[in-house]
Design an enzyme around this catalytic site. Structure first.
Site, PDB file in Angstrom:
ATOM      1  N   LYS A  80      84.326 -22.019  -5.544  1.00  0.00           N
ATOM      2  CA  LYS A  80      84.045 -23.340  -6.058  1.00  0.00           C
ATOM      3  C   LYS A  80      83.544 -22.994  -7.418  1.00  0.00           C
ATOM      4  O   LYS A  80      82.441 -22.557  -7.629  1.00  0.00           O
ATOM      5  CB  LYS A  80      82.907 -24.057  -5.425  1.00  0.00           C
ATOM      6  CG  LYS A  80      82.844 -25.629  -5.891  1.00  0.00           C
ATOM      7  CD  LYS A  80      81.440 -26.181  -5.614  1.00  0.00           C
ATOM      8  CE  LYS A  80      80.221 -25.951  -6.534  1.00  0.00           C
ATOM      9  NZ  LYS A  80      80.638 -26.111  -7.864  1.00  0.00           N
TER      10      LYS A  80
ATOM     11  N   GLU B 140      73.278 -13.430  -7.276  1.00  0.00           N
ATOM     12  CA  GLU B 140      73.017 -13.133  -8.679  1.00  0.00           C
ATOM     13  C   GLU B 140      72.453 -14.173  -9.583  1.00  0.00           C
ATOM     14  O   GLU B 140      72.973 -15.051  -9.783  1.00  0.00           O
ATOM     15  CB  GLU B 140      74.522 -12.694  -9.448  1.00  0.00           C
ATOM     16  CG  GLU B 140      75.274 -11.574  -8.822  1.00  0.00           C
ATOM     17  CD  GLU B 140      74.460 -10.183  -9.319  1.00  0.00           C
ATOM     18  OE1 GLU B 140      73.723 -10.273 -10.159  1.00  0.00           O
ATOM     19  OE2 GLU B 140      74.542  -9.367  -8.382  1.00  0.00           O
TER      20      GLU B 140
ATOM     21  N   CYS C  97      72.494 -14.749 -18.186  1.00  0.00           N
ATOM     22  CA  CYS C  97      71.676 -14.247 -17.245  1.00  0.00           C
ATOM     23  C   CYS C  97      70.837 -13.213 -18.000  1.00  0.00           C
ATOM     24  O   CYS C  97      69.705 -13.005 -17.688  1.00  0.00           O
ATOM     25  CB  CYS C  97      71.909 -14.029 -15.850  1.00  0.00           C
ATOM     26  SG  CYS C  97      73.469 -12.897 -16.090  1.00  0.00           S
TER      27      CYS C  97
ATOM     28  N   GLU D  18      63.164 -18.990 -17.457  1.00  0.00           N
ATOM     29  CA  GLU D  18      64.380 -18.820 -18.292  1.00  0.00           C
ATOM     30  C   GLU D  18      64.655 -20.045 -18.989  1.00  0.00           C
ATOM     31  O   GLU D  18      64.873 -21.171 -18.764  1.00  0.00           O
ATOM     32  CB  GLU D  18      65.633 -18.695 -17.062  1.00  0.00           C
ATOM     33  CG  GLU D  18      66.424 -18.111 -17.383  1.00  0.00           C
ATOM     34  CD  GLU D  18      67.840 -17.869 -16.384  1.00  0.00           C
ATOM     35  OE1 GLU D  18      67.644 -18.930 -15.636  1.00  0.00           O
ATOM     36  OE2 GLU D  18      68.370 -16.903 -16.302  1.00  0.00           O
TER      37      GLU D  18
END
Ligand code: NAD
Length: 508
Positions: free
Chosen positions: A192, A267, A301, A401
């Protein structure tokens, strides 16, 4: 705002019609039951880029059934490594033959510069080739020292049906960090992609079909986290889920997968520092910091969204970074000269801006940027290159983040303090150190809580070198031999030679 290197809208050949994406289930391209679709507008150009079939439970169940049947049939899981490698190599060739077509869609859906998209799509072929090499060379162990009447072998077997759920920031690249390794292991897959960047995954499906992948080995369901991703994470017929995305969704996937105790590889996010010592090559470090924070507009990331710089050089180092920031080419992602493109959605743009405003309210100082950027001729959302100094470790901008082109500057006096600041984070994805002293670099590398440490460089990566996160940046590893191991089960076979086994129950 003063002097930025702004790339205005360029004349470019945009597609005449949106890309039409359908699900790939059991070797057939299918619309959704009821014909439901969803649209993706370009974050830079505002145009309709793609219209995709919107998957629901029925499509997800059908894709999982197809992957299960294909796995159990042995059509892929029991063929030779040579046969698997041959197909993976064919896919690599097809990727290279289609770079321009795929890269255009990648740029229009994600907002990343076209030169970067071409690099990522073309570079992905190397991941497929490396995985092909593993398909032929992987092996288990043998034990010939268990005694004269015993031989032991440890077999590696494909884990089974794997759900692959990917994010929007590197759609084609991240799929290529997972799929060829799962296929090399002999697994079958349900994929997906993000609802924001579905089309290049569909293109990958087209290449796989062209390469001759057996029906049901690779299935694609387009749609949202709910219900598609959630069902892929919880379904009892799925043996493993591998996910790249936010830490919050990674935790939800772990919970969903716990019901069947399937393997989970994650991850997730990062808050990655580069630490700069006074004896470093400061020009090289400033360039790497500039690259590290603006690459993919910081929506990465591995973004080095914070620097920890020695107090003695902090002011002059920040000046260098600000001067370089003004030279980075921000603007139209379709221009071959652009280095930094658009922000993925306007909601995300607001989130980035909120972090900067909150930091200022808490006493930090914006020395460059700190606001949206308008690019002449384009309706989409862009954000200025932004440097924030006077950041303290307690501020959200130092800990969370931001996922935008925003650099936070913190300072240190001793190596001990730099390591403490580096490790003072819930994340542990990557970290970097800049010093000409090898002892400083090695001590930092050994004590940093991060899955990857770069010394005197930033974001160099190779298919051979594994990647993954400590702490809340994830679990499991991708690429390299460890990346293959994630998709393998290990089985011990203990074999007695001759009729030498002493009976447990006495004959008399
Ligand atoms: P996201 O978590 O919002 O979405 C990722 C994927 O998960 C999408 O396909 C989404 O549809 C799906 N999803 C959403 N809810 C779900 C649910 N409940 N169950 C199953 N699937 C669900 O992430 P994003 O915004 O697409 O990507 C950005 C994030 O990804 C950042 O946090 C970034 O750090 C992280 N990321 C990590 C790496 C890495 O290798 N560590 C690489 C790239 C991106």
């Amino acid at each position: 705002m003063t002097e930025l290197n702004l790339i205005e809208a360029t004349k470019a050949d945009l597609p005449d019609a949106p890309f039409e994406g359908r699900h790939l289930i059991g070797g057939e391209w299918r619309a959704s039951a009821g014909g439901a679709t969803f649209d993706r507008l370009s974050p830079s150009h505002g145009m309709l880029v793609s219209r995709s079939a919107k998957g629901g439970e029925a499509e997800t169940e059908a894709a999982i059934d197809a992957a299960r049947a294909a796995f159990d049939s042995g059509v892929w899981s029991r063929i030779s490594g040579k046969a698997r490698a041959t197909l993976l190599l064919r896919v690599a060739d097809l990727i290279e033959a289609n770079v321009d077509r795929i890269a255009l869609l990648e740029t229009l859906e994600s907002g990343k510069p076209i030169s970067q998209s071409k690099g990522e799509v073309g570079g992905a072929a190397d991941l497929w080739r490396y995985a092909a090499s593993l398909a032929r060379t992987m092996h288990g162990d043998s034990h010939n020292t268990l005694g004269e009447d015993m031989l032991g072998v440890v077999l590696k077997e494909p884990i089974g049906v794997v759900s692959i759920i990917t994010p929007w920031n590197f759609p084609f690249w991240i799929l290529s960090q997972k799929l060829p390794f799962a296929l090399a292991a002999g697994c079958t897959c349900v994929i997906k992609p993000s609802e924001m960047t579905p089309s290049t995954t569909v293109m990958m499906g087209e290449l796989l079909v062209e390469a001759g992948v057996p029906a049901g080995v690779v299935n694609i369901v387009l749609g949202h986290g709910q219900p598609v991703g959630a069902l892929m994470a919880s379904h009892p017929e799925v043996d493993m889920v591998t996910f790249t995305g936010s830490t919050a969704v990674g935790k939800a996937i772990s919970v969903a997968a716990a019901g069947t105790l399937k393997k989970v590889a994650l991850e997730l996010g990062g808050k990655n520092p580069q630490v700069i010592f006074p004896d470093a090559d400061l020009d090289g470090a400033a360039d790497a910091v500039t690259f590290g924070v603006y690459f993919n507009v910081g929506q990465c990331c591995n973004s080095s969204s914070r620097i920890i710089v020695h107090e003695d050089i902090a002011a002059s180092f920040v000046d260098k970074v600000v001067a370089l920031s003004r030279k980075v080419a921000f603007g139209d992602p379709l221009s071959p000269n652009t280095q930094v493109g658009a922000i993925v959605t306007s909601q995300h743009q607001d989130k980035i801006d909120g972090y900067v405003r909150d930091a200022v309210a808490a006493g930090a100082d914006v020395c460059l940027g700190g606001a949206p950027l308008s690019v002449p001729g384009l309706p989409g959302q862009f954000y200025q290159p932004t440097v924030v100094r006077g950041v303290t470790p307690d501020m959200a901008i130092a800990r969370e983040e931001v996922f935008g082109p925003v650099l936070s500057v913190l300072t240190f006096r001793t190596l001990e303090e730099a390591i403490t600041l580096t490790n003072d984070a819930a994340y542990g994805l990557s970290a970097g150190v800049w010093s000409e002293n090898v002892h400083t670099c090695l001590e930092f590398a050994r004590r940093a809580q991060a899955g990857t440490v770069w010394t005197n460089t930033w974001m160099d990566g190779y298919p051979e070198m594994t990647f993954g996160g400590f702490k809340q940046s994830g679990q499991g590893r991708e690429i390299g031999p460890y990346g293959l191991d994630e998709f393998l089960e290990v089985k011990t076979v203990a074999m007695r030679i001759g009729r030498t086994r002493a009976n447990w129950v006495s004959a008399g």
